[in-house]
Design an enzyme around this catalytic site. Structure first.
Site, short mmCIF file in Angstrom:
data_model
loop_
_atom_site.label_atom_id
_atom_site.label_comp_id
_atom_site.label_asym_id
_atom_site.label_seq_id
_atom_site.Cartn_x
_atom_site.Cartn_y
_atom_site.Cartn_z
N HIS A 146 0.84 -1.20 0.00
CA HIS A 146 0.00 0.00 0.00
C HIS A 146 0.87 1.24 0.00
O HIS A 146 1.68 1.44 0.90
CB HIS A 146 -0.89 0.02 1.24
CG HIS A 146 -2.04 -0.93 1.16
ND1 HIS A 146 -3.12 -0.86 2.00
CD2 HIS A 146 -2.28 -1.98 0.33
CE1 HIS A 146 -3.98 -1.81 1.69
NE2 HIS A 146 -3.49 -2.52 0.70
N TYR B 115 -9.06 5.20 7.87
CA TYR B 115 -9.21 5.53 9.30
C TYR B 115 -10.25 6.64 9.36
O TYR B 115 -10.04 7.71 8.79
CB TYR B 115 -7.89 6.03 9.88
CG TYR B 115 -6.82 4.96 10.03
CD1 TYR B 115 -6.02 4.60 8.95
CD2 TYR B 115 -6.60 4.32 11.25
CE1 TYR B 115 -5.04 3.62 9.08
CE2 TYR B 115 -5.62 3.35 11.39
CZ TYR B 115 -4.84 3.00 10.30
OH TYR B 115 -3.88 2.04 10.45
N PRO C 75 -3.70 0.31 18.93
CA PRO C 75 -3.47 -0.22 17.57
C PRO C 75 -3.63 0.81 16.44
O PRO C 75 -3.32 0.49 15.29
CB PRO C 75 -4.52 -1.34 17.44
CG PRO C 75 -5.54 -1.05 18.48
CD PRO C 75 -4.86 -0.31 19.58
N LYS D 120 1.53 -0.16 15.06
CA LYS D 120 2.96 -0.22 15.39
C LYS D 120 3.39 -1.42 16.23
O LYS D 120 4.58 -1.72 16.31
CB LYS D 120 3.36 1.06 16.17
CG LYS D 120 3.23 2.34 15.38
CD LYS D 120 4.28 2.40 14.30
CE LYS D 120 4.09 3.55 13.36
NZ LYS D 120 4.13 3.16 11.95
N TYR E 143 3.75 6.78 9.70
CA TYR E 143 2.94 5.60 9.41
C TYR E 143 3.77 4.51 8.72
O TYR E 143 3.64 3.33 9.05
CB TYR E 143 1.72 5.98 8.54
CG TYR E 143 0.69 4.88 8.50
CD1 TYR E 143 -0.19 4.68 9.57
CD2 TYR E 143 0.59 4.01 7.42
CE1 TYR E 143 -1.12 3.66 9.54
CE2 TYR E 143 -0.33 2.99 7.38
CZ TYR E 143 -1.19 2.81 8.45
OH TYR E 143 -2.11 1.79 8.43
#
Ligand code: RFL
Ligand code: PHB
Length: 391
Positions: free
Chosen positions: A72, A201, A293, A297, A385
């Protein structure tokens, strides 16, 4: 039995460490409370940073990951019906994440251990650590009514948040830093194509939602739920209705509402202990720190801890210089705290807090609007990220 390093716990931290030590010719034995099927069956993480993908490659365990992992290059943020994409690759000079479930990582690690003769003892009951402040510590356990003892030079505590390793350190020898969040995540798997090619998200008035996946035909979804929620409170219809509202009309409209399985609730917390060393015991992974979460990580920190710890153990046991273990603690914690910060910030930005008044909610929506319009702000999200480099 005797070995050089006893590893307690066969989760990602313990198994990555075992493979790394084995590659360096350092003998180790992994002692695990559950059986292999149980460890492999736990549905948990889904997103691997480059550090973790590189580690699997370095260990010669990445064939399936390269074939089946989904690369991704972007991630989506949604807020009250609107949605925007952060182009991680473009903002970070080509970095990406790989979607590959923790269950698959564990299968590859266990298959590799079997093929290489790395010893993993499953089903060890009443594991106990002894003489940690001497150069000759040992680990004991029971299995099928028999008592076992493993003598070693160092113990790696990789037994997760509820393990025995951290609990074996005297209270006054470590400092704890903790934040519990007043909500949990309800997660489901479903045998249906994901509603989006890349993760979403979502911050919504009613609470957080996440659209993730395991493969092109298997979706993983989460919604924020109350701290007391039970899976029985959330029959499929209720779950789908809530998820679709929170994801917004565009993505929500594409959710394929098939029967769910593996419905479970996880609490959210931030937690770190310092230092990661007590005598000949060193901690790694969830035994030492927990992140909520939201930043994806946890598994990745287990991998980076294992890399740093394997180097420190090789140095400490090779030269007899135990300060290498203190350096491990400082080096690992520096990376851990940055991941803690990002995970805490991302959780705070995207979740609904019970005491949240209109002002705090406006702060969230203003920050999301700012990120949407700012390349600089998106770069900050993207580089955290995809994972910070090992230093
Ligand atoms: P683990 O995986 O908990 O493994 C510890 C092992 O130790 C064993 N054990 C013992 N063995 C012997 N004696 C004892 N007394 C023992 N007590 C325990 C346990 O049986 C177990 O096998 O810790 P480790 O290795 O540090 O790995 C940590 C990761 O598993 C964890 O951080 C991640 O799953 C967190 N996480 C995520 N991480 C990511 O990087 N990306 C994600 O997308 C992501 N999503 C998640 C997550 C965790 C979640 N939950 C359920 C907590 C999503 C969720 C919902
Ligand atoms: C998952 O797919 O399980 C997942 C993805 C991203 C997260 C957490 C979990 O931040």
């Amino acid at each position: 039995m005797r070995t050089r390093i006893a590893i307690v716990g066969a989760g990602p931290a313990g198994m990555f460490l075992a493979h790394l030590l084995h590659r360096q010719g350092l003998d180790c034995v992994v002692v695990e409370r559950k059986d292999r099927a149980h460890v492999e069956g736990r549905v948990r993480a889904g997103v691997l940073e480059r550090v973790t993908v590189d580690l699997m490659t370095h260990l010669g365990l990445a064939d399936r990951l390269r074939r089946e992992g989904l690369v991704h290059t972007g991630v989506n943020l949604a807020c009250d019906g609107g949605i925007f994409r952060i182009d991680m690759a473009e903002l970070t000079g080509g970095a990406s994440v790989t979607v590959y479930g923790q269950q698959e990582v564990m299968k590859d690690l266990f298959d590799g251990a079997e093929a290489r003769g790395i010893q993993v003892v499953f089903g060890a009951e009443d594991v106990a650590l002894h003489d940690l402040d001497t150069p000759a510590p040992f680990v004991t356990w029971r299995s099928q009514g028999l008592a076992f003892r493993l003598d070693c030079e160092a113990v790696a505590g990789c037994d997760g948040f509820h393990g025995v390793s951290r609990a074996s350190i005297p209270e006054d020898a470590i400092a704890r830093f903790e934040r519990a969040y007043p909500f949990g995540w309800l997660g489901v798997l479903t045998e249906a194509p994901p509603c989006s090619d890349e993760l979403i998200y979502a911050n919504h008035e009613r609470g957080f939602a996440l659209a993730s996946m395991r493969s092109p035909t298997r979706s993983r979804y989460y919604i924020q739920c109350g701290p007391e929620a039970r899976t029985d409170d959330w029959p499929d219809e209720r779950f789908w209705d809530e998820l679709c509202v929170r994801l917004g009309p565009e993505a929500g409209g594409r959710v394929d509402r098939r029967p769910t399985f593996e419905k479970s609730i996880a609490p959210l917390r931030s937690f770190v202990v310092e230092p990661l060393r007590h005598g000949r015991l060193v901690l790694a992974g969830d035994a030492a720190h927990i992140v909520p979460p939201t930043g994806a990580k946890g598994l990745n920190l287990a991998a980076s801890d294992a890399i740093m710890l394997s180097e420190a153990l090789a140095e400490a046991l090779g030269t007899g210089d135990e300060t290498a273990l203190d350096r491990y603690s400082r080096r690992a914690l520096a990376r851990v705290w940055k991941a803690e910060r990002f995970s805490w910030w991302f959780t705070t930005l995207t979740h609904r807090f019970p005491d949240m008044a209109g002002f705090e909610r406006r702060m969230q929506t203003a920050e999301l609007a700012y990120i949407r319009g700012s390349r600089a702000a998106q770069t900050v999200v993207a580089e955290n990220y995809v994972g910070l480099p090992l230093e």
